[in-house]
Each structure stands twice: as C-alpha cells, then as structure tokens.
Design an enzyme around this catalytic site. Sequence first.
Site, PDB file in Angstrom:
ATOM      1  N   THR A 120       0.818  -1.209   0.000  1.00 15.12           N
ATOM      2  CA  THR A 120       0.000   0.000   0.000  1.00 15.12           C
ATOM      3  C   THR A 120       0.854   1.262   0.000  1.00 15.12           C
ATOM      4  OG1 THR A 120      -1.466   1.302   1.435  1.00 15.12           O
ATOM      5  CG2 THR A 120      -0.108  -0.304   2.526  1.00 15.12           C
ATOM      6  N   TYR A 144      -1.604   0.112  10.170  1.00 13.96           N
ATOM      7  CA  TYR A 144      -1.913  -0.567   8.904  1.00 13.96           C
ATOM      8  C   TYR A 144      -0.700  -0.521   7.967  1.00 13.96           C
ATOM      9  CZ  TYR A 144      -3.780  -1.165   4.185  1.00 13.96           C
ATOM     10  OH  TYR A 144      -3.971  -1.563   2.878  1.00 13.96           O
TER      11      TYR A 144
HETATM   12  N1  NAD Z   1      -8.850  -1.149  -1.415  1.00 14.52           N
HETATM   13  C1  NAD Z   1      -7.779  -0.352  -1.467  1.00 14.52           C
HETATM   14  O1  NAD Z   1      -7.864   0.833  -1.835  1.00 14.52           O
HETATM   15  C2  NAD Z   1      -6.432  -0.905  -1.086  1.00 14.52           C
HETATM   16  C3  NAD Z   1      -5.325  -0.042  -1.136  1.00 14.52           C
HETATM   17  C4  NAD Z   1      -4.066  -0.557  -0.809  1.00 14.52           C
HETATM   18  C5  NAD Z   1      -3.907  -1.894  -0.465  1.00 14.52           C
HETATM   19  N2  NAD Z   1      -4.987  -2.705  -0.403  1.00 14.52           N
HETATM   20  C6  NAD Z   1      -4.790  -4.104  -0.012  1.00 14.52           C
HETATM   21  O2  NAD Z   1      -5.410  -4.964  -0.953  1.00 14.52           O
HETATM   22  C7  NAD Z   1      -5.861  -6.156  -0.305  1.00 14.52           C
HETATM   23  C8  NAD Z   1      -7.311  -6.414  -0.699  1.00 14.52           C
HETATM   24  O3  NAD Z   1      -8.105  -5.312  -0.300  1.00 14.52           O
HETATM   25  P1  NAD Z   1      -9.671  -5.227  -0.625  1.00 14.52           P
HETATM   26  O4  NAD Z   1      -9.986  -3.785  -0.829  1.00 14.52           O
HETATM   27  O5  NAD Z   1     -10.034  -6.212  -1.676  1.00 14.52           O
HETATM   28  O6  NAD Z   1     -10.274  -5.660   0.789  1.00 14.52           O
HETATM   29  P2  NAD Z   1     -11.437  -6.704   1.148  1.00 14.52           P
HETATM   30  O7  NAD Z   1     -11.722  -6.531   2.599  1.00 14.52           O
HETATM   31  O8  NAD Z   1     -12.568  -6.573   0.186  1.00 14.52           O
HETATM   32  O9  NAD Z   1     -10.730  -8.107   0.893  1.00 14.52           O
HETATM   33  C9  NAD Z   1      -9.921  -8.750   1.838  1.00 14.52           C
HETATM   34  C10 NAD Z   1     -10.305 -10.228   1.840  1.00 14.52           C
HETATM   35  O10 NAD Z   1      -9.431 -10.944   2.705  1.00 14.52           O
HETATM   36  C11 NAD Z   1     -10.208 -11.830   3.529  1.00 14.52           C
HETATM   37  N3  NAD Z   1      -9.398 -12.047   4.748  1.00 14.52           N
HETATM   38  C12 NAD Z   1      -9.052 -11.126   5.678  1.00 14.52           C
HETATM   39  N4  NAD Z   1      -8.246 -11.691   6.597  1.00 14.52           N
HETATM   40  C13 NAD Z   1      -8.078 -12.997   6.236  1.00 14.52           C
HETATM   41  C14 NAD Z   1      -7.341 -14.080   6.775  1.00 14.52           C
HETATM   42  N5  NAD Z   1      -6.617 -13.952   7.881  1.00 14.52           N
HETATM   43  N6  NAD Z   1      -7.381 -15.277   6.142  1.00 14.52           N
HETATM   44  C15 NAD Z   1      -8.121 -15.419   5.016  1.00 14.52           C
HETATM   45  N7  NAD Z   1      -8.840 -14.432   4.454  1.00 14.52           N
HETATM   46  C16 NAD Z   1      -8.808 -13.229   5.062  1.00 14.52           C
HETATM   47  C17 NAD Z   1     -11.523 -11.120   3.728  1.00 14.52           C
HETATM   48  O11 NAD Z   1     -12.586 -11.973   4.065  1.00 14.52           O
HETATM   49  C18 NAD Z   1     -11.727 -10.479   2.350  1.00 14.52           C
HETATM   50  O12 NAD Z   1     -12.393 -11.356   1.467  1.00 14.52           O
HETATM   51  C19 NAD Z   1      -5.647  -5.930   1.200  1.00 14.52           C
HETATM   52  O13 NAD Z   1      -4.498  -6.633   1.598  1.00 14.52           O
HETATM   53  C20 NAD Z   1      -5.442  -4.424   1.316  1.00 14.52           C
HETATM   54  O14 NAD Z   1      -4.612  -4.094   2.402  1.00 14.52           O
HETATM   55  C21 NAD Z   1      -6.252  -2.248  -0.712  1.00 14.52           C
HETATM   56  O1  GDU Z   2     -16.711   9.877   3.617  1.00 12.31           O
HETATM   57  C1  GDU Z   2     -15.584  10.208   3.242  1.00 12.31           C
HETATM   58  C2  GDU Z   2     -14.558   9.250   2.979  1.00 12.31           C
HETATM   59  C3  GDU Z   2     -13.316   9.700   2.573  1.00 12.31           C
HETATM   60  N1  GDU Z   2     -13.074  11.038   2.435  1.00 12.31           N
HETATM   61  C4  GDU Z   2     -11.762  11.506   2.002  1.00 12.31           C
HETATM   62  O2  GDU Z   2     -11.478  10.919   0.752  1.00 12.31           O
HETATM   63  C5  GDU Z   2     -10.074  10.672   0.621  1.00 12.31           C
HETATM   64  C6  GDU Z   2      -9.843   9.228   0.275  1.00 12.31           C
HETATM   65  O3  GDU Z   2     -10.217   8.436   1.394  1.00 12.31           O
HETATM   66  P1  GDU Z   2     -10.405   6.850   1.327  1.00 12.31           P
HETATM   67  O4  GDU Z   2     -10.889   6.423   2.672  1.00 12.31           O
HETATM   68  O5  GDU Z   2     -11.223   6.497   0.133  1.00 12.31           O
HETATM   69  O6  GDU Z   2      -8.941   6.297   1.042  1.00 12.31           O
HETATM   70  P2  GDU Z   2      -7.575   6.551   1.841  1.00 12.31           P
HETATM   71  O7  GDU Z   2      -6.784   7.510   1.001  1.00 12.31           O
HETATM   72  O8  GDU Z   2      -7.800   6.911   3.245  1.00 12.31           O
HETATM   73  O9  GDU Z   2      -6.898   5.107   1.926  1.00 12.31           O
HETATM   74  C7  GDU Z   2      -6.776   4.195   0.882  1.00 12.31           C
HETATM   75  O10 GDU Z   2      -5.521   4.281   0.278  1.00 12.31           O
HETATM   76  C8  GDU Z   2      -4.433   4.140   1.136  1.00 12.31           C
HETATM   77  C9  GDU Z   2      -3.190   4.316   0.313  1.00 12.31           C
HETATM   78  O11 GDU Z   2      -3.232   5.539  -0.326  1.00 12.31           O
HETATM   79  C10 GDU Z   2      -4.461   2.778   1.840  1.00 12.31           C
HETATM   80  O12 GDU Z   2      -3.971   1.772   1.011  1.00 12.31           O
HETATM   81  C11 GDU Z   2      -5.833   2.406   2.354  1.00 12.31           C
HETATM   82  O13 GDU Z   2      -5.919   0.989   2.534  1.00 12.31           O
HETATM   83  C12 GDU Z   2      -6.935   2.768   1.441  1.00 12.31           C
HETATM   84  O14 GDU Z   2      -8.129   2.672   2.182  1.00 12.31           O
HETATM   85  C13 GDU Z   2      -9.458  11.056   1.974  1.00 12.31           C
HETATM   86  O15 GDU Z   2      -8.957  12.356   1.869  1.00 12.31           O
HETATM   87  C14 GDU Z   2     -10.647  11.070   2.926  1.00 12.31           C
HETATM   88  O16 GDU Z   2     -10.512  11.970   3.999  1.00 12.31           O
HETATM   89  C15 GDU Z   2     -14.068  11.980   2.686  1.00 12.31           C
HETATM   90  O17 GDU Z   2     -13.853  13.179   2.581  1.00 12.31           O
HETATM   91  N2  GDU Z   2     -15.294  11.524   3.077  1.00 12.31           N
END
Ligand code: NAD
Ligand code: GDU
Length: 341
Positions: A120, A144
């Site tokens: 991330t 995190y």
């Molecule tokens: N969504 C984003 O913007 C974002 C940004 C940066 C990194 N990531 C990373 O990408 C990955 C996927 O994120 P996502 O948005 O799809 O989240 P998500 O919560 O939709 O998916 C995570 C999945 O992992 C499963 N899980 C959690 N802990 C587990 C465990 N111990 N064993 C087996 N399964 C488990 C959950 O049930 C879920 O299906 C995560 O590792 C997250 O940190 C996401």
């Molecule tokens: O209701 C809301 C939700 C979010 N925001 C703003 O929108 C921006 C984006 O927020 P998100 O919660 O969508 O995403 P983040 O940037 O906080 O974080 C995401 O990106 C990060 C890396 O950039 C990490 O990987 C993290 O897991 C992932 O959730 C932030 O400025 C937040 O303050 C609002 O103003 N209102």
Amino acid sequence: MTSSNVLVTGGAGYIGSHMILALRDAGRPVVVLDDLSTGLAAAVPAGVPLVRGCVGDADLVTSIARTYRVGAIVHFAGSIVVPDSVADPMAYYLNNTVRSRELISAAVAVGVRNFVFSSTAAVYGEASAEPLGEDTPLAPVSPYGASKLMTERMLADAGLAYGLRYAALRYFNVAGADPLGRAGQSGGRATHLIKLAAQAAVGLRAGLDCFGDDYPTRDGTCVRDYIHVSDLVQAHMLALGHLEGGGPNLVANCGYGFGASVREVIGAMKRASGVDFPVRPAPRRAGDPAALVADATRLRETLGWVARHDDLDGIVASALAWERRLAETRRPAFTAAMGHA
Ligand SMILES: NC(=O)c1ccc[n+]([C@@H]2O[C@H](COP(=O)([O-])OP(=O)(O)OC[C@H]3O[C@@H](n4cnc5c(N)ncnc54)[C@H](O)[C@@H]3O)[C@@H](O)[C@H]2O)c1
Ligand SMILES: O=c1ccn([C@@H]2O[C@H](COP(=O)(O)OP(=O)(O)O[C@H]3O[C@H](CO)[C@H](O)[C@H](O)[C@H]3O)[C@@H](O)[C@H]2O)c(=O)[nH]1
C-alpha cells in the site's frame, strides 16, 4: 504458459474477486483461500474452489498447495481500514503481519516459488514529495501501513534466504468495478470515498462528509491517485508473468501519476448519477495526508503496464453501475424482510 494453480488469498474480497476473473479470462486455474471476515462467498465465481479458512493456518495452506499443485500465491487477504488499525493495532499486526508470516513460511516449506503481495501507499506515511517514487523514505504513520511494510520486509528476507520470488505492489487508491459488470466492491462496511459517494447517489445513505477543506491542495480537499481495479489487476497479471518468466523480485507503485481531489470525486459522482446528494463539511480525518500521488514509472518500464481506465469519470461510472446493481439485488430481499413480499 504454466498450468499450475494460482492460490488467491482474500479472493472473496473486492480486489481479489477481480483478480480471479482476470486469471480465469487468461485460462489460469485458480483456488481461493478466504476466511469470509469481510469477503462474500458469492463474490467467488461458480466453479472456482473456495476454501474457507485463515492464511495463518500453515497446515491448511500446505494442504491446499499440495492438493491443487499451487505454483504461485497472490496474497490479498488482510485487514484494510486505516483508522481501525490505529484503534486496535495488535489486531492489524496479527492479521496482516503474523498471518502473512505463516503464509510465507508455508509457501517456502511446500515449494511455492512465486508470490505477489498487496502492499500500500500507506508505507510512505506523510510523504512530502509528489509524485512518490518507490525510493521515497518509508515511514508509515498508521499500524496498517507498518503491518504491510513488515510483510514487505519478510518477503525481501525470504527472497534472499530461501529464493522465494516476489512482487510487492504498493496500491494507491483502488476504485471502480469490472467493466463487464461481473464484480465490484460489495463487502459490508464501506469506508472508501468513491464507494460511499456511489451509495449516496443510489440513496443508500443520506449524504457524504467531506473530511477537511483547508489542505494545501488546489481546492483545499485531499488529493488521491485513484486507480481502476481492472488496471490494478492487470499489474498483478504482469507481475505474475514476470516472476514466472524468471524476472527479478520487484517492488512497484500502482497508480496513474495524477490525482483527484475529494471535491472532484464528488462532482464526478453527481454528474454520473444526476443526483445532487448533500455533502457536509466535516473536520479533517486523523492521519490523512494532503496528497498521495504515485510515480508509476517502474510499473510501466519493468512490466510494460499500460493504463487503460485512467479516467475519473469512467472509474466513478463503473462504481455507480455496480452500486445500482447491488441496490437492485438488495431490494427484493429488503421487501421480503419487511413483510411486503
Ligand atoms: N482497497 C484499497 O484501496 C487498497 C489499497 C491498498 C492496499 N490494499 C490491499 O489490498 C488487499 C485487498 O483489499 P480489498 O480492498 O479487496 O479488501 P477486502 O476486505 O474486500 O478483501 C480482503 C479479503 O481478505 C479476507 N481475509 C481477511 N483476513 C483474512 C485471513 N486472515 N485469512 C483469510 N482471508 C482473510 C476477507 O474476508 C476479504 O475477502 C488488502 O491486503 C489491502 O490491504 C487495498
Ligand atoms: O466519507 C468520506 C470518505 C473519505 N473522504 C476523504 O477521501 C479521501 C480518500 O479516502 P479513502 O478512505 O477512500 O482512502 P484513503 O486515502 O484513506 O486510503 C486508501 O488508500 C491508502 C493508500 O493511499 C491505503 O492503502 C488504504 O488501505 C486505502 O483505504 C481522503 O482524503 C478522505 O478523507 C471523505 O472526505 N469523506
């Protein structure tokens, strides 16, 4: 092309479910390990084996690797909500770091050679440079981010000591849904801006809070580099091919190199939906850096990655289409639950 199985951990979640589709589209056999803590079994396409269990269960991982002849692991499973990690850091170090350690150990012991990991942009912390290259100092400000950085470190050490081949992909803000409408962000508790804005647009929530309007950015709201989930998944497919083809271990940012502000995202969602949902000014959210934008040169140059969905209106429209689809499928269940069926 290799025919060994790819183990997708967290495949019932948002990004993992899109990865499964990409692997299947490429004709690769897949097996999923997910504990369904935030994921949904229904997100795993029919015909794909889903093992319900924890990535920290080394015996289970070993058994899956042997049964399915797993040649590569794509590790999405984890806990993802930054403020939750501040409130309960030990839970994040357990689920993201300790359990990844068990998974990596089992992979090494059973002879799985290739490993792609969801890292991330949170590993950079309060970064000042923009756009951020991979050589930016790593200084996570949340448990995190720290929990993910420790896993990167374990992979680097396992690579040196045991020859594990890995790619750690540092995602910026992932958003949008499969353009063919086969998958999207469905999980229970929504925290991400674009998902929440889509929910406001379909009437699932009364409006949206805008966290802070006095940041040093072009309109005072935070700027993020929103990457479409399909482009992100394509980076994983290329990273997998790179490792399987003998390419060196890799750490790479995943983003577009330009950002959108919170106000711009809200404007795009209002345009796409035609709904002028209320937006309330709210205080800054703890731990939010003003701007996070990726320098994705390495991803492009090392893997030949090309962005195909780098358009905010398109990202927002795909998220909205998925939210509308979810609302349609929820409506009959809701009507039945209210006794109106
Ligand atoms: N969504 C984003 O913007 C974002 C940004 C940066 C990194 N990531 C990373 O990408 C990955 C996927 O994120 P996502 O948005 O799809 O989240 P998500 O919560 O939709 O998916 C995570 C999945 O992992 C499963 N899980 C959690 N802990 C587990 C465990 N111990 N064993 C087996 N399964 C488990 C959950 O049930 C879920 O299906 C995560 O590792 C997250 O940190 C996401
Ligand atoms: O209701 C809301 C939700 C979010 N925001 C703003 O929108 C921006 C984006 O927020 P998100 O919660 O969508 O995403 P983040 O940037 O906080 O974080 C995401 O990106 C990060 C890396 O950039 C990490 O990987 C993290 O897991 C992932 O959730 C932030 O400025 C937040 O303050 C609002 O103003 N209102």
